[in-house]
Design a protein around this motif. Sequence first.
Motif, mmCIF file in Angstrom:
data_model
loop_
_atom_site.group_PDB
_atom_site.id
_atom_site.type_symbol
_atom_site.label_atom_id
_atom_site.label_comp_id
_atom_site.label_asym_id
_atom_site.label_seq_id
_atom_site.Cartn_x
_atom_site.Cartn_y
_atom_site.Cartn_z
ATOM 1 N N THR A 127 1.081 -1.134 0.115
ATOM 2 C CA THR A 127 0.108 0.047 -0.118
ATOM 3 C C THR A 127 0.698 1.333 -0.191
ATOM 4 O OG1 THR A 127 -1.945 -1.137 1.054
ATOM 5 C CG2 THR A 127 -1.847 1.365 1.208
ATOM 6 N N SER A 280 -9.966 4.626 0.936
ATOM 7 C CA SER A 280 -8.926 3.947 0.710
ATOM 8 C C SER A 280 -7.654 3.873 1.615
ATOM 9 C CB SER A 280 -8.054 4.120 -0.852
ATOM 10 O OG SER A 280 -7.685 5.573 -0.904
ATOM 11 N N ASN A 286 -3.363 2.224 7.836
ATOM 12 C CA ASN A 286 -3.216 3.006 6.653
ATOM 13 C C ASN A 286 -2.685 4.267 6.924
ATOM 14 O OD1 ASN A 286 -3.560 1.214 4.312
ATOM 15 N ND2 ASN A 286 -5.817 1.261 4.856
ATOM 16 N N GLY A 316 -6.591 3.164 -3.542
ATOM 17 C CA GLY A 316 -6.169 1.879 -2.912
ATOM 18 C C GLY A 316 -5.605 0.611 -3.763
#
Length: 466
Positions: A127, A280, A286, A316
């Motif tokens: 990510t 996302s 995150n 994402g």
Amino acid sequence: MIPVTVFAGRKVAVFGLGGSGLVTAKALAAGGALVAAFDDNADSVANAAASGVTTLDLRSADLSEFAALVLAPGVPLTHPEPHWIVTKAKAAGVEIIGDIELFCRERRAVAPDATLIAITGTNGKSTTTALIAHLFVTAGRDVQLGGNIGTAILSLEPITSDRVYVVECSSFQIDLAPTIDPTVGILLNVTEDHLDRHGSMERYAAIKARLVDGAETAVVGVDDDWSASIAAEIDRRGKPLERISVRRPVVDGFYVDRTDILKAEDASAREVADLAGIGSLRGAHNAQNAAAAVAAASVLGVSDDVIQEGLSSFPGLAHRMEEVTRIGRVLFVNDSKATNADAAEKALASFDRIFWILGGKAKTGGIDSLAPYFGKIAKAYLIGAASEAFAATLEGKVPTVIAGTMDRAVALAADDAARDTEAEPVVLLSPACASFDQYRNFEKRGDHFRELVLARAGADAIEEVR
């Protein structure tokens, strides 16, 4: 492809002929090396030969004639025991390296000022890597994205000074890159993983540390003890360092306060970006990924406005808390990459009203550790081999149905969520299991979930028109 010229005119052995191994052999040959490639799998050797790669049975070759052995990252280097080609190369005094090392040497030779951003960590690498690439694309840069994220690094466009190379690095790859030297090196976190390959946490952490040790600027998450210790050592040596935290303010880096990413500087802090409303990038994990990406972009001169634009437009990654669609008030999320309880925990922590699809081939420990999140779960829908065991864990705590298959689980969960009165019910596929009882891999499982959801969304849209 990046022609690797640093071994021009010399013999190089390549072992391991999967996707990256084939690319490596061809990149070396394109740069003038005399390549001899081999694999334990005869079909892989035949496939390489058919594609034009020169092959040689290295079991009978004199490796002392070779300048280097380039090893595929999946081949055991030290644990549980060295592969036979490793033992043979060491006995012959031949250095053993990987494709990341080849890239680093070629970069130093042809364009040492080319920007290289290298990312590692136990969790969040993909990510963060994708987000950094997206930020630099938003800034109008020529971005080359590769490494462990799925594109072999030597298959990227040739190294030039105006390109930005954003590369995800696994511990296996770093172990084969003794001189890795990124412009910005990022270490997100270090938690127990791959001990069967590295032997101990101390060795695993030391390998991860190598990436930031060699960086011009190190960006290090300090929310776990291993990474905090690595950051302290870098700081002690006086090297440029940006610490990252989602738990507390830092005095020399970036930290997250609720949804704000702040840069600590001159005994104060300024807001660089805001994560509010960015689906996302939900969740604390995150937020750490985003803070690291923001740090890398800021260090390399990307403006706050462009950073915010890039964060807000980041789509994402598939199968990682991927927001598939909304049907009415119901949000459908594909988190098929969550193949164990630790991974599923991050998704469960990110939503408040969950219709949870889980199950598959269970990992050690099951889902007992997820009990603190059971209060968020409106209902659970069990699929696959773990159904009976998970039903026993959830009994009396979470309303549960053994759905058996993904088709039935999606249908039941979608119907139940549509009737729910909460503002944002979420149908969440976060299996906490491997996929191998019903699917070839987690990607196929997530793809099936997405297909079912989108088919339902389409049917509902048709019904509304009628």
